[in-house]
Design a protein around this motif. Structure first.
Motif, PDB file in Angstrom:
ATOM      1  N   GLN A   1       0.852  -1.186   0.000  1.00  0.00           N
ATOM      2  CA  GLN A   1       0.000   0.000   0.000  1.00  0.00           C
ATOM      3  C   GLN A   1       0.889   1.237   0.000  1.00  0.00           C
ATOM      4  N   VAL A   2       0.592   2.165  -0.905  1.00  0.00           N
ATOM      5  CA  VAL A   2       1.382   3.390  -1.046  1.00  0.00           C
ATOM      6  C   VAL A   2       0.440   4.578  -0.933  1.00  0.00           C
ATOM      7  N   GLN A   3       0.857   5.579  -0.149  1.00  0.00           N
ATOM      8  CA  GLN A   3       0.073   6.809  -0.006  1.00  0.00           C
ATOM      9  C   GLN A   3       0.954   8.015  -0.271  1.00  0.00           C
TER      10      GLN A   3
ATOM     11  N   LYS B   1      -3.739  10.513  -2.376  1.00  0.00           N
ATOM     12  CA  LYS B   1      -3.675   9.452  -3.378  1.00  0.00           C
ATOM     13  C   LYS B   1      -3.210   8.152  -2.741  1.00  0.00           C
ATOM     14  N   ASN B   2      -3.785   7.036  -3.229  1.00  0.00           N
ATOM     15  CA  ASN B   2      -3.456   5.696  -2.731  1.00  0.00           C
ATOM     16  C   ASN B   2      -3.250   4.751  -3.896  1.00  0.00           C
ATOM     17  N   TRP B   3      -2.308   3.841  -3.734  1.00  0.00           N
ATOM     18  CA  TRP B   3      -2.042   2.799  -4.708  1.00  0.00           C
ATOM     19  C   TRP B   3      -1.877   1.477  -3.971  1.00  0.00           C
ATOM     20  N   ASN B   4      -2.260   0.397  -4.600  1.00  0.00           N
ATOM     21  CA  ASN B   4      -1.966  -0.955  -4.124  1.00  0.00           C
ATOM     22  C   ASN B   4      -1.134  -1.618  -5.204  1.00  0.00           C
ATOM     23  N   LEU B   5       0.142  -1.864  -4.896  1.00  0.00           N
ATOM     24  CA  LEU B   5       1.041  -2.462  -5.871  1.00  0.00           C
ATOM     25  C   LEU B   5       1.013  -3.975  -5.712  1.00  0.00           C
ATOM     26  N   ALA B   6       0.824  -4.664  -6.821  1.00  0.00           N
ATOM     27  CA  ALA B   6       0.709  -6.122  -6.805  1.00  0.00           C
ATOM     28  C   ALA B   6       2.019  -6.777  -6.384  1.00  0.00           C
ATOM     29  N   ASP B   7       1.893  -7.782  -5.529  1.00  0.00           N
ATOM     30  CA  ASP B   7       3.034  -8.586  -5.086  1.00  0.00           C
ATOM     31  C   ASP B   7       3.344  -9.587  -6.199  1.00  0.00           C
ATOM     32  N   ILE B   8       4.526  -9.437  -6.809  1.00  0.00           N
ATOM     33  CA  ILE B   8       4.927 -10.336  -7.902  1.00  0.00           C
ATOM     34  C   ILE B   8       6.150 -11.167  -7.501  1.00  0.00           C
ATOM     35  N   THR B   9       6.369 -11.319  -6.208  1.00  0.00           N
ATOM     36  CA  THR B   9       7.533 -12.045  -5.695  1.00  0.00           C
ATOM     37  C   THR B   9       7.609 -13.459  -6.243  1.00  0.00           C
TER      38      THR B   9
ATOM     39  N   ALA C   1      10.482  -9.059  -0.864  1.00  0.00           N
ATOM     40  CA  ALA C   1       9.233  -9.046  -1.621  1.00  0.00           C
ATOM     41  C   ALA C   1       9.431  -8.129  -2.811  1.00  0.00           C
ATOM     42  N   GLU C   2       8.735  -8.439  -3.895  1.00  0.00           N
ATOM     43  CA  GLU C   2       8.880  -7.653  -5.112  1.00  0.00           C
ATOM     44  C   GLU C   2       7.504  -7.226  -5.600  1.00  0.00           C
ATOM     45  N   PHE C   3       7.431  -5.976  -6.089  1.00  0.00           N
ATOM     46  CA  PHE C   3       6.151  -5.386  -6.474  1.00  0.00           C
ATOM     47  C   PHE C   3       6.264  -4.730  -7.838  1.00  0.00           C
ATOM     48  N   ASP C   4       5.122  -4.673  -8.541  1.00  0.00           N
ATOM     49  CA  ASP C   4       5.043  -4.013  -9.832  1.00  0.00           C
ATOM     50  C   ASP C   4       5.000  -2.503  -9.576  1.00  0.00           C
ATOM     51  N   LEU C   5       6.036  -1.801  -9.996  1.00  0.00           N
ATOM     52  CA  LEU C   5       6.171  -0.366  -9.717  1.00  0.00           C
ATOM     53  C   LEU C   5       5.534   0.509 -10.787  1.00  0.00           C
ATOM     54  N   GLU C   6       5.194  -0.066 -11.934  1.00  0.00           N
ATOM     55  CA  GLU C   6       4.689   0.715 -13.064  1.00  0.00           C
ATOM     56  C   GLU C   6       3.423   1.516 -12.747  1.00  0.00           C
ATOM     57  N   PRO C   7       2.408   0.942 -12.070  1.00  0.00           N
ATOM     58  CA  PRO C   7       1.198   1.741 -11.810  1.00  0.00           C
ATOM     59  C   PRO C   7       1.477   3.002 -10.985  1.00  0.00           C
ATOM     60  N   LEU C   8       2.414   2.919 -10.065  1.00  0.00           N
ATOM     61  CA  LEU C   8       2.767   4.086  -9.256  1.00  0.00           C
ATOM     62  C   LEU C   8       3.502   5.115 -10.096  1.00  0.00           C
ATOM     63  N   LEU C   9       4.556   4.688 -10.792  1.00  0.00           N
ATOM     64  CA  LEU C   9       5.381   5.638 -11.543  1.00  0.00           C
ATOM     65  C   LEU C   9       4.625   6.283 -12.698  1.00  0.00           C
ATOM     66  N   SER C  10       3.701   5.557 -13.299  1.00  0.00           N
ATOM     67  CA  SER C  10       2.959   6.132 -14.426  1.00  0.00           C
ATOM     68  C   SER C  10       1.992   7.223 -13.974  1.00  0.00           C
ATOM     69  N   SER C  11       1.619   7.239 -12.705  1.00  0.00           N
ATOM     70  CA  SER C  11       0.663   8.251 -12.255  1.00  0.00           C
ATOM     71  C   SER C  11       1.299   9.357 -11.410  1.00  0.00           C
ATOM     72  N   LEU C  12       2.560   9.216 -11.031  1.00  0.00           N
ATOM     73  CA  LEU C  12       3.225  10.284 -10.270  1.00  0.00           C
ATOM     74  C   LEU C  12       3.663  11.399 -11.213  1.00  0.00           C
ATOM     75  N   LYS C  13       3.305  12.613 -10.883  1.00  0.00           N
ATOM     76  CA  LYS C  13       3.687  13.759 -11.706  1.00  0.00           C
ATOM     77  C   LYS C  13       4.717  14.644 -11.008  1.00  0.00           C
ATOM     78  N   LYS C  14       4.947  14.416  -9.717  1.00  0.00           N
ATOM     79  CA  LYS C  14       5.895  15.214  -8.940  1.00  0.00           C
ATOM     80  C   LYS C  14       6.692  14.287  -8.029  1.00  0.00           C
ATOM     81  N   ASN C  15       7.811  14.808  -7.549  1.00  0.00           N
ATOM     82  CA  ASN C  15       8.653  14.060  -6.614  1.00  0.00           C
ATOM     83  C   ASN C  15       8.139  14.286  -5.196  1.00  0.00           C
ATOM     84  N   ARG C  16       7.031  13.658  -4.899  1.00  0.00           N
ATOM     85  CA  ARG C  16       6.380  13.827  -3.597  1.00  0.00           C
ATOM     86  C   ARG C  16       6.829  12.736  -2.639  1.00  0.00           C
ATOM     87  N   PRO C  17       6.859  13.022  -1.346  1.00  0.00           N
ATOM     88  CA  PRO C  17       7.171  11.950  -0.389  1.00  0.00           C
ATOM     89  C   PRO C  17       6.066  10.892  -0.412  1.00  0.00           C
TER      90      PRO C  17
END
Length: 162
Positions: free
Chosen positions: A87-89, A93-101, A116-132
């Motif tokens: 879970q990323v906040q 905004k919230n994202w749930n990144l799939a566990d692909i381990t 553990a390994e996660f698919d980072l693409e959904p997060l990076l494709s929607s981030l428009k700024k370098n936010r914490p």
């Protein structure tokens, strides 16, 4: 005024007024065991319980290749169950990144279960700024803060040439 005081004032002046270089991304490229080029960002961060975690965001292959986030804990101190979505906040905004381990043969056969390994693409494709960001992995850690400079490195992964 003696020489020691004059030296201290000169050092203080330099530290205050010397222009600082902007922070540079720490992206590293190498070939994996199969010769596939990998571009990665590696950071060690601490969660709110002060446990250390290594975060490895990486892209396999040329720009447009798969984007992954690997979270590694200290073996023997943590056991990660799969699949568990990350879970990323960021603000509202919230994202749930799939566990692909379990799709990674190396990680799925590792008996330590400390990564553990996660698919980072959904997060990076929607981030428009370098936010914490705040990462939550249920049953493992409640909050792992990710500072903006790390997010900046991650956001460079999709299109950065090798």
């Amino acid at each position: 005024m003696n020489k020691r005081n004059l030296f201290a004032i000169a050092i203080a002046f330099c530290l205050i007024f010397w222009p600082l270089a902007p922070a540079q991304a720490q992206l590293q490229s190498h070939n994996d065991g199969n010769g596939v080029p990998v571009l990665r960002s590696i950071e060690s961060l601490r969660d709110l319980d002060y446990q250390a975690w290594q975060l490895v965001a990486y892209r396999e292959g040329l720009p447009g290749g798969p984007l992954r986030l690997r979270i590694v804990g200290y073996p023997g101190k943590v056991r990660l169950n799969h699949p568990t979505a990350l879970q990323v906040q960021s603000g509202e905004k919230n994202w749930n990144l799939a566990d692909i381990t379990l799709e990674n043969p190396t990680l799925s056969s590792d008996s330590r279960d400390a990564a553990a390994e996660f698919d980072l693409e959904p997060l990076l494709s929607s981030l428009k700024k370098n936010r914490p960001l705040r990462l939550m992995l249920p049953g493992v850690f409640t909050e792992l803060p990710v500072p903006p400079f790390v997010v900046q490195e991650w956001r460079q992964l999709p299109n950065q040439p090798l």
